[in-house]
Design an enzyme around this catalytic site. Structure first.
Site, PDB file in Angstrom:
ATOM      1  N   TYR A   1       5.268  45.832  23.978  1.00  0.00           N
ATOM      2  CA  TYR A   1       5.435  44.623  24.800  1.00  0.00           C
ATOM      3  C   TYR A   1       4.162  43.765  24.768  1.00  0.00           C
ATOM      4  O   TYR A   1       4.209  42.559  24.502  1.00  0.00           O
ATOM      5  CB  TYR A   1       5.789  45.054  26.228  1.00  0.00           C
ATOM      6  CG  TYR A   1       5.698  43.954  27.250  1.00  0.00           C
ATOM      7  CD1 TYR A   1       6.602  42.900  27.254  1.00  0.00           C
ATOM      8  CD2 TYR A   1       4.701  43.978  28.223  1.00  0.00           C
ATOM      9  CE1 TYR A   1       6.508  41.889  28.205  1.00  0.00           C
ATOM     10  CE2 TYR A   1       4.613  42.981  29.174  1.00  0.00           C
ATOM     11  CZ  TYR A   1       5.508  41.936  29.158  1.00  0.00           C
ATOM     12  OH  TYR A   1       5.403  40.945  30.097  1.00  0.00           O
TER      13      TYR A   1
ATOM     14  N   LEU B   1      11.285  35.749  37.803  1.00  0.00           N
ATOM     15  CA  LEU B   1      10.514  34.506  37.909  1.00  0.00           C
ATOM     16  C   LEU B   1      11.398  33.293  37.663  1.00  0.00           C
ATOM     17  O   LEU B   1      11.241  32.253  38.309  1.00  0.00           O
ATOM     18  CB  LEU B   1       9.337  34.520  36.915  1.00  0.00           C
ATOM     19  CG  LEU B   1       8.269  35.577  37.198  1.00  0.00           C
ATOM     20  CD1 LEU B   1       7.107  35.440  36.212  1.00  0.00           C
ATOM     21  CD2 LEU B   1       7.752  35.472  38.624  1.00  0.00           C
TER      22      LEU B   1
ATOM     23  N   ASP C   1      20.912  33.476  23.245  1.00  0.00           N
ATOM     24  CA  ASP C   1      20.109  34.622  22.824  1.00  0.00           C
ATOM     25  C   ASP C   1      18.929  34.106  22.006  1.00  0.00           C
ATOM     26  O   ASP C   1      19.118  33.462  20.975  1.00  0.00           O
ATOM     27  CB  ASP C   1      20.991  35.566  21.985  1.00  0.00           C
ATOM     28  CG  ASP C   1      20.249  36.819  21.532  1.00  0.00           C
ATOM     29  OD1 ASP C   1      19.006  36.870  21.655  1.00  0.00           O
ATOM     30  OD2 ASP C   1      20.934  37.742  21.047  1.00  0.00           O
TER      31      ASP C   1
HETATM   32  P1  NAI Z   1      12.683  39.433  33.880  1.00  0.00           P
HETATM   33  O1  NAI Z   1      12.917  40.590  32.992  1.00  0.00           O
HETATM   34  O2  NAI Z   1      13.226  39.455  35.265  1.00  0.00           O
HETATM   35  O3  NAI Z   1      13.220  38.104  33.168  1.00  0.00           O
HETATM   36  C1  NAI Z   1      13.258  37.928  31.770  1.00  0.00           C
HETATM   37  C2  NAI Z   1      14.570  37.270  31.411  1.00  0.00           C
HETATM   38  O4  NAI Z   1      14.627  37.124  29.983  1.00  0.00           O
HETATM   39  C3  NAI Z   1      15.801  38.100  31.830  1.00  0.00           C
HETATM   40  O5  NAI Z   1      16.646  37.339  32.684  1.00  0.00           O
HETATM   41  C4  NAI Z   1      16.469  38.451  30.518  1.00  0.00           C
HETATM   42  O6  NAI Z   1      17.897  38.424  30.589  1.00  0.00           O
HETATM   43  C5  NAI Z   1      15.956  37.358  29.586  1.00  0.00           C
HETATM   44  N1  NAI Z   1      16.041  37.802  28.181  1.00  0.00           N
HETATM   45  C6  NAI Z   1      15.759  39.031  27.672  1.00  0.00           C
HETATM   46  N2  NAI Z   1      16.062  39.074  26.373  1.00  0.00           N
HETATM   47  C7  NAI Z   1      16.546  37.857  26.040  1.00  0.00           C
HETATM   48  C8  NAI Z   1      17.044  37.298  24.833  1.00  0.00           C
HETATM   49  N3  NAI Z   1      17.117  38.010  23.696  1.00  0.00           N
HETATM   50  N4  NAI Z   1      17.464  36.016  24.854  1.00  0.00           N
HETATM   51  C9  NAI Z   1      17.420  35.284  26.004  1.00  0.00           C
HETATM   52  N5  NAI Z   1      16.962  35.759  27.174  1.00  0.00           N
HETATM   53  C10 NAI Z   1      16.528  37.032  27.190  1.00  0.00           C
HETATM   54  O7  NAI Z   1      11.092  39.202  33.922  1.00  0.00           O
HETATM   55  P2  NAI Z   1      10.208  38.277  34.878  1.00  0.00           P
HETATM   56  O8  NAI Z   1       9.413  39.127  35.752  1.00  0.00           O
HETATM   57  O9  NAI Z   1      11.016  37.188  35.448  1.00  0.00           O
HETATM   58  O10 NAI Z   1       9.201  37.653  33.799  1.00  0.00           O
HETATM   59  C11 NAI Z   1       9.440  36.424  33.153  1.00  0.00           C
HETATM   60  C12 NAI Z   1       8.470  36.277  31.986  1.00  0.00           C
HETATM   61  O11 NAI Z   1       7.140  36.378  32.447  1.00  0.00           O
HETATM   62  C13 NAI Z   1       8.659  37.369  30.927  1.00  0.00           C
HETATM   63  O12 NAI Z   1       8.435  36.783  29.639  1.00  0.00           O
HETATM   64  C14 NAI Z   1       7.566  38.354  31.241  1.00  0.00           C
HETATM   65  O13 NAI Z   1       7.154  39.057  30.080  1.00  0.00           O
HETATM   66  C15 NAI Z   1       6.480  37.446  31.779  1.00  0.00           C
HETATM   67  N6  NAI Z   1       5.590  38.138  32.714  1.00  0.00           N
HETATM   68  C16 NAI Z   1       6.007  38.436  33.990  1.00  0.00           C
HETATM   69  C17 NAI Z   1       5.146  39.084  34.863  1.00  0.00           C
HETATM   70  C18 NAI Z   1       5.499  39.336  36.293  1.00  0.00           C
HETATM   71  O14 NAI Z   1       4.676  39.848  37.013  1.00  0.00           O
HETATM   72  N7  NAI Z   1       6.696  38.998  36.776  1.00  0.00           N
HETATM   73  C19 NAI Z   1       3.819  39.534  34.416  1.00  0.00           C
HETATM   74  C20 NAI Z   1       3.479  39.166  33.059  1.00  0.00           C
HETATM   75  C21 NAI Z   1       4.347  38.491  32.256  1.00  0.00           C
HETATM   76  C1  15L Z   2       4.263  42.393  33.142  1.00  0.00           C
HETATM   77  O1  15L Z   2       3.970  41.869  32.074  1.00  0.00           O
HETATM   78  C2  15L Z   2       5.673  42.681  33.495  1.00  0.00           C
HETATM   79  O2  15L Z   2       6.560  41.689  32.992  1.00  0.00           O
HETATM   80  C3  15L Z   2       5.875  42.827  34.983  1.00  0.00           C
HETATM   81  O3  15L Z   2       7.154  43.415  35.210  1.00  0.00           O
HETATM   82  C4  15L Z   2       4.784  43.687  35.618  1.00  0.00           C
HETATM   83  O4  15L Z   2       4.841  44.996  35.084  1.00  0.00           O
HETATM   84  C5  15L Z   2       3.443  43.064  35.325  1.00  0.00           C
HETATM   85  O5  15L Z   2       3.259  42.836  33.947  1.00  0.00           O
HETATM   86  C6  15L Z   2       2.264  43.929  35.799  1.00  0.00           C
HETATM   87  O6  15L Z   2       1.405  44.270  34.983  1.00  0.00           O
HETATM   88  O7  15L Z   2       2.215  44.231  36.998  1.00  0.00           O
END
Ligand code: NAI
Ligand code: 15L
Length: 266
Positions: A137, A15, A52
């Site tokens: 999570y 994202l 971090d």
């Molecule tokens: P992603 O895993 O691709 O991105 C998360 C980023 O956070 C990664 O680039 C990672 O390097 C960074 N990260 C992890 N640990 C870290 C730390 N200790 N310090 C700094 N950065 C750190 O996940 P995505 O899909 O981009 O999701 C972004 C956010 O949205 C996350 O918080 C996720 O939980 C939330 N989310 C995403 C969903 C989706 O469908 N893509 C659904 C629900 C929630």
């Molecule tokens: C999340 O919270 C995760 O970050 C994402 O990778 C998907 O698993 C999403 O939920 C989902 O429920 O489809």
């Protein structure tokens, strides 16, 4: 009015890479941060800072001269508790402490549907439903929402917690026909969350205008979020997939497979 400087955490993620471009109209400068390397700043409207989230002093420095925070960084799937603890639980504490000490008044928190993942798909819920986290999570996101609530009541820092469904280029399975959130709708929802004058702590489900949904956003009506996209355009493709087995959690629970992740043994 756009903000001068917005901080985006998680900028190297799925994202984050999209929002790096799409949030541009919302601020003069976007400060991009992640623990992972990122592409260098493209011009004077970007700043890139590796950080971090579990490092309190580093997060404090990261938030200097920031006017609003979009907190998307952290572990985004089920992992052993200790990993979630560092990135998500300590991480969000550091974000709010930095917001308090720097006088930052608005946070957009990437929460998740996994906060309510143990509801059955036959149940429709709104933001007042008791949380039923489906994983460490999901628990960390639930804790993040409580942190947001506390920092509003105690310090007046406003948050919109977006319980994101599934935000990917397209839905990948039948469950995601209900949970799909397009990138365009996510961007607009973040805009509404940043610019709506009074939000206190608002919880909103991040979903597009999908046909069969399990979540009701009437409690977030003040945001004026109107999704433009729908998973229906992908219906034919998903209908071609084999149906779920009757005991497959992907067809039973809001959180799908997350309900049976783990346990993690040492
Ligand atoms: P992603 O895993 O691709 O991105 C998360 C980023 O956070 C990664 O680039 C990672 O390097 C960074 N990260 C992890 N640990 C870290 C730390 N200790 N310090 C700094 N950065 C750190 O996940 P995505 O899909 O981009 O999701 C972004 C956010 O949205 C996350 O918080 C996720 O939980 C939330 N989310 C995403 C969903 C989706 O469908 N893509 C659904 C629900 C929630
Ligand atoms: C999340 O919270 C995760 O970050 C994402 O990778 C998907 O698993 C999403 O939920 C989902 O429920 O489809």
């Amino acid at each position: 009015t756009p903000f001068n400087r917005i901080l985006l955490t998680g900028a190297a993620g799925g994202l984050g890479k999209v929002l790096r471009e799409s949030l541009r109209p919302y601020a003069s400068i976007i400060r991009l941060s992640d623990i992972a390397p990122m592409a260098p700043a493209e011009g004077s409207h970007e700043e890139v800072v590796q950080c971090d989230l579990s490092d309190k002093a580093a997060v404090h420095t990261l938030c200097e001269d920031v006017d609003a925070i979009c907190h998307f960084g952290g572990v985004s799937v089920e992992r052993p508790f200790e990993e979630i603890l560092e990135a998500n639980i300590r991480g969000i504490f550091h974000i709010y402490e930095a917001a308090r000490r720097h006088g930052i008044k608005r946070v957009i928190f990437a929460s998740s549907n996994h906060v309510v993942g143990f509801y059955k798909q036959t149940e429709k819920i709104d933001a007042s439903a008791p949380r039923r986290p489906d994983s460490y999570y999901g628990l960390s996101k639930s804790y993040g929402e409580d942190m947001a609530s506390f920092y509003f009541d105690r310090y007046g820092i406003e948050t919109v917690s977006i319980r994101i469904g599934s935000s990917f280029p397209e839905p990948q399975n039948l469950r995601m026909m209900s949970t799909y959130l397009s990138y365009r709708d996510l961007t607009n929802l973040i805009g509404r969350s940043l610019f709506t004058p009074e939000v206190g702590h608002t919880v909103v489900y991040g979903m597009s205008n999908n046909r069969d949904v399990w979540w009701d956003n009437h409690m977030a009506a003040h945001l004026g979020y109107e999704p433009q996209d729908s998973s229906e355009e992908f219906r034919a493709k998903i209908d071609a997939q084999p149906p779920y087995a009757p005991n497959d959690p992907a067809g039973i629970y809001h959180g799908g497979a997350f309900v049976e992740a783990g346990p993690f043994e040492d």
